[in-house]
Scaffold this active site. Structure first.
Site, PDB file in Angstrom:
ATOM      1  N   ASP A   1      -4.673   8.684  29.714  1.00  9.13           N
ATOM      2  CA  ASP A   1      -3.978   9.941  30.040  1.00  9.13           C
ATOM      3  C   ASP A   1      -2.508   9.709  30.396  1.00  9.13           C
ATOM      4  O   ASP A   1      -1.682  10.614  30.289  1.00  9.13           O
ATOM      5  CB  ASP A   1      -4.677  10.659  31.204  1.00  9.13           C
ATOM      6  CG  ASP A   1      -5.858  11.490  30.733  1.00  9.13           C
ATOM      7  OD1 ASP A   1      -6.019  11.642  29.504  1.00  9.13           O
ATOM      8  OD2 ASP A   1      -6.612  11.988  31.586  1.00  9.13           O
TER       9      ASP A   1
ATOM     10  N   SER B   1     -15.675  15.631  35.586  1.00  8.07           N
ATOM     11  CA  SER B   1     -14.958  14.357  35.694  1.00  8.07           C
ATOM     12  C   SER B   1     -15.020  13.789  37.109  1.00  8.07           C
ATOM     13  O   SER B   1     -15.137  12.582  37.297  1.00  8.07           O
ATOM     14  CB  SER B   1     -13.491  14.543  35.300  1.00  8.07           C
ATOM     15  OG  SER B   1     -13.396  14.975  33.966  1.00  8.07           O
TER      16      SER B   1
ATOM     17  N   ARG C   1     -16.279   7.250  41.275  1.00 10.01           N
ATOM     18  CA  ARG C   1     -16.514   8.703  41.156  1.00 10.01           C
ATOM     19  C   ARG C   1     -18.000   8.978  40.882  1.00 10.01           C
ATOM     20  O   ARG C   1     -18.532  10.031  41.279  1.00 10.01           O
ATOM     21  CB  ARG C   1     -15.629   9.320  40.079  1.00 10.01           C
ATOM     22  CG  ARG C   1     -15.905   8.815  38.682  1.00 10.01           C
ATOM     23  CD  ARG C   1     -14.926   9.405  37.670  1.00 10.01           C
ATOM     24  NE  ARG C   1     -15.005   8.688  36.422  1.00 10.01           N
ATOM     25  CZ  ARG C   1     -15.276   9.258  35.243  1.00 10.01           C
ATOM     26  NH1 ARG C   1     -15.487  10.552  35.166  1.00 10.01           N
ATOM     27  NH2 ARG C   1     -15.327   8.538  34.147  1.00 10.01           N
TER      28      ARG C   1
ATOM     29  N   GLU D   1      -5.102  24.139  42.419  1.00  7.80           N
ATOM     30  CA  GLU D   1      -5.395  23.162  43.479  1.00  7.80           C
ATOM     31  C   GLU D   1      -4.869  23.613  44.838  1.00  7.80           C
ATOM     32  O   GLU D   1      -5.491  23.363  45.877  1.00  7.80           O
ATOM     33  CB  GLU D   1      -4.801  21.794  43.115  1.00  7.80           C
ATOM     34  CG  GLU D   1      -5.394  21.172  41.851  1.00  7.80           C
ATOM     35  CD  GLU D   1      -4.807  21.735  40.557  1.00  7.80           C
ATOM     36  OE1 GLU D   1      -3.804  22.483  40.623  1.00  7.80           O
ATOM     37  OE2 GLU D   1      -5.351  21.431  39.481  1.00  7.80           O
TER      38      GLU D   1
ATOM     39  N   HIS E   1      -9.875   9.626  39.850  1.00 11.37           N
ATOM     40  CA  HIS E   1      -8.870   9.307  38.829  1.00 11.37           C
ATOM     41  C   HIS E   1      -7.552   8.872  39.452  1.00 11.37           C
ATOM     42  O   HIS E   1      -6.473   9.257  39.017  1.00 11.37           O
ATOM     43  CB  HIS E   1      -8.670  10.475  37.869  1.00 11.37           C
ATOM     44  CG  HIS E   1      -9.900  10.780  37.045  1.00 11.37           C
ATOM     45  ND1 HIS E   1     -11.076  11.180  37.607  1.00 11.37           N
ATOM     46  CD2 HIS E   1     -10.114  10.711  35.712  1.00 11.37           C
ATOM     47  CE1 HIS E   1     -11.976  11.356  36.649  1.00 11.37           C
ATOM     48  NE2 HIS E   1     -11.426  11.078  35.500  1.00 11.37           N
TER      49      HIS E   1
ATOM     50  N   ARG F   1     -11.650   6.260  38.266  1.00 12.20           N
ATOM     51  CA  ARG F   1     -12.295   6.711  37.036  1.00 12.20           C
ATOM     52  C   ARG F   1     -13.086   5.598  36.378  1.00 12.20           C
ATOM     53  O   ARG F   1     -14.192   5.811  35.875  1.00 12.20           O
ATOM     54  CB  ARG F   1     -11.232   7.193  36.055  1.00 12.20           C
ATOM     55  CG  ARG F   1     -11.776   7.440  34.660  1.00 12.20           C
ATOM     56  CD  ARG F   1     -10.720   7.958  33.696  1.00 12.20           C
ATOM     57  NE  ARG F   1     -11.325   8.205  32.392  1.00 12.20           N
ATOM     58  CZ  ARG F   1     -11.069   7.465  31.308  1.00 12.20           C
ATOM     59  NH1 ARG F   1     -10.235   6.457  31.351  1.00 12.20           N
ATOM     60  NH2 ARG F   1     -11.671   7.741  30.160  1.00 12.20           N
TER      61      ARG F   1
END
Lengths: 309, 272
Positions: free
Chosen positions: A115, A35, A8, A56, A107, A165
């Protein structure tokens, strides 16, 4: 020890470089720009960055409208919300129209980590592969991520790019020639072949190293393009080595392994075994702990090769 | 085009709708007929479009977000010269450009492939944003059904259009009160529509969607309005113009048989 960079981060950097070359690039995000790293583009080109908020479905609908109006659109959020939540919008408004949208989903996979399962997309490659005309990319490291993103920007039509990530080793030289649809061979070998994709390519290379010490000569292929897949590389591996182990940070249902098996069944029958996430959800934990628990480390890959003997 | 000419054009378009659906043996006449007067004014008065120069970069764009009303869109495009009227009878048939729901890659003049409700609206927001980025003065129009307002993406798109102040976007809600399973209020209440859009920051104009003068006037007002997007909430009747189809949910997605089609054509002043 090689440098470690999350793909990322590579994306954030690549977008800024691409923004200078392609004046028609517009970037969208759904409240995760810090992020997904699209914030880097937003800083330099604020007039071409639009936050869609936590919405989204509409983000990918707007992306379609912008692309159909001539823009090259990069639209980002976490993989679970892109490929998962917005699937049908991507299918109908982007896939069916052939819109020039690059769905750059970060991610992805278990290595989202703490998470937990709700945020760990382990089915995104399967979902995106099923959309007619969708190019599906899953880079292994910083160099290949940046090169594939540039190639995605240079081509017309929808592309899904899976990004991670967690920081992963840089495995390629800056000069490496990386092309969409052309697998990279990290290591030649005549006994078995490991075909890996995404951030587990480096684990596959480590596994081959371990096996070499035992006298097992393993070919390692980085299948960064899930679709259109480099069939020639798969067929050669099937014909020239005694078996193929596929490796992916994704469900064993519908991803790399399924695609490789389909090619082998049709063109070059071969023994194939699958390293990936079994039919289960993930959980919270550190990325390394999760890779260990779910059987996705170099040691697990080496075991899968040994089991073929 | 003046009011009388527009009314005559609308009658012709209604005849095309019946022919298309009759020859296809399926399709959606109810919501096509309710949208006809508004679409006629859009295509033959309001929008800057040219069937003989369909890709003009400065054209206005129309997105039929209620994509199942494809018969009215095809009828308008054929009348506007985008393709031969004789092709209308190929609607929904194999190898036809006239897909059951509009496909932009199959038919030039369709600006966005639609059919999955709410998504056309969302794409229209993107198109309006692109026009603004490119400094174009051209406008984007999108037509939604009232049942379509039940889709969550509609309100995501409404929020975004308002947030970005897209005054080059005009949405029309074809408020005929009916959806497949019955009246909106029985299936899933969508009222009050005007207040909802007002709360989302839109310029809201209400009108009778079958009154040509009102449609002309409200579209002109929408063009003048600056700073926020405009929505026209148009009171309409499903099946408008064909007595036995009017206000009947059963005619949402059903083709008439020969006898019914002939009666419908007679009421509309044409022959099958």
């Amino acid at each position: 020890m090689a440098d470690k960079i999350a793909t990322r981060q590579s994306y954030g950097k690549a977008l800024v470089e691409l923004g200078a070359v392609h004046q028609d690039i517009v970037v969208l995000d759904a409240d995760l720009s810090g992020s997904t790293m699209t914030k880097e583009f937003a800083k330099v080109y604020p007039e071409r960055f639009f936050n869609a908020g936590i919405a989204e479905a509409n983000m990918y609908g707007m992306a379609a409208g912008l692309a159909i109006s001539g823009k090259t659109v990069f639209a980002s959020t976490f993989a679970i919300f892109a490929a998962g939540r917005a699937f049908e919008i991507i299918r109908n408004s982007i896939g069916y129209t052939g819109a020039n949208v690059k769905i750059c989903a970060t991610h992805a996979g278990l290595t989202v980590g703490e998470d937990g399962a709700s945020h760990q997309a382990i089915e995104d490659l399967a979902l995106m592969r099923t959309i007619p005309g969708m190019t599906v990319l899953n880079p292994a490291d910083d160099v290949s991520a940046r090169k594939l993103l540039k190639a995605a920007a240079d081509m017309q039509g929808p592309v899904y790019v899976r990004l991670g990530r967690a920081a992963v080793p840089v495995i390629y030289e800056e000069e490496t020639d990386v092309q969409i649809g052309k697998a990279l061979t990290l290591r030649e070998g005549k006994d078995y072949t490991i075909i890996a994709t995404g951030i587990l390519v480096s684990q596959a290379a480590d596994a081959a190293e371990q096996l070499a010490g035992e006298g097992i000569d393993v070919r390692v292929i980085d299948m960064h393009t899930l679709k259109p897949m480099d069939e020639e590389a798969v067929v050669k591996a099937a014909m020239e080595t005694k078996g193929i182990v596929t490796v992916e940070e994704h469900s064993v249902i519908g991803g790399l392994g399924a695609a490789v098996a389909q090619i082998c069944c049709a063109k070059a029958p071969a023994k194939v075994s699958f390293v990936g996430i079994r039919d289960t959800f993930g959980e919270s934990g550190k990325p390394d702990e999760l890779l260990e628990k779910y059987g996705l480390t170099a040691a697990h890959i080496a075991d899968a090769v040994r089991a073929m003997q | 085009m003046d009011k009388k000419a527009l009314q005559e054009k609308a009658a012709l378009i209604r005849q095309h709708i019946i022919r298309e659906v009759y020859h296809a043996g399926s399709g959606h006449p109810g919501g096509s007929l309710s949208a006809t007067d508004i679409m006629t004014v859009l295509y033959f008065n309001e929008m800057n479009i040219d069937g003989h120069n369909p890709l003009d970069p400065n054209r206005d764009k129309f997105v039929l977000s209620k994509g199942h009303a494809s018969p009215v869109l095809y009828a308008c495009l054929a009348e506007a010269g985008f393709f031969p009227k004789e092709d209308l009878v190929t609607f929904r048939k194999l190898d036809s450009c006239l897909q059951g729901h509009p496909s932009m890659l199959k038919l030039c003049g369709v600006e966005m492939s639609t059919g999955s409700l709410g998504q056309g609206f969302s794409a229209a927001v993107g198109m309006a944003l692109a026009n603004r980025l490119d400094g174009k003065t051209s406008r984007v129009y999108a037509m939604l059904g009232d049942g379509e307002l039940q889709e969550g993406i509609v309100w995501e798109a409404s929020m975004a259009a308002s947030h970005y102040g897209l005054d080059n976007l005009c949405v029309i809600v074809d408020h005929n009160g009916l959806q497949i399973d019955g009246w909106n209020c029985d299936v899933m209440g969508v009222m009050p529509i005007a207040e909802k859009f007002r709360a989302f920051g839109w310029n809201v104009l209400e009108l009778d969607g079958h009154d040509i003068d009102a449609i002309l006037a409200r579209l002109a007002e929408a063009r003048q309005h600056k700073g926020t997007p405009t929505v026209l909430v148009a009171e309409t009747h499903k099946g408008k113009g064909v007595s036995f189809m009017e206000d009947q949910a059963g005619w949402h997605g059903k083709a008439p048989n020969r006898e019914q089609a002939e009666q419908a054509m007679a009421e509309l002043g044409g022959v099958l």
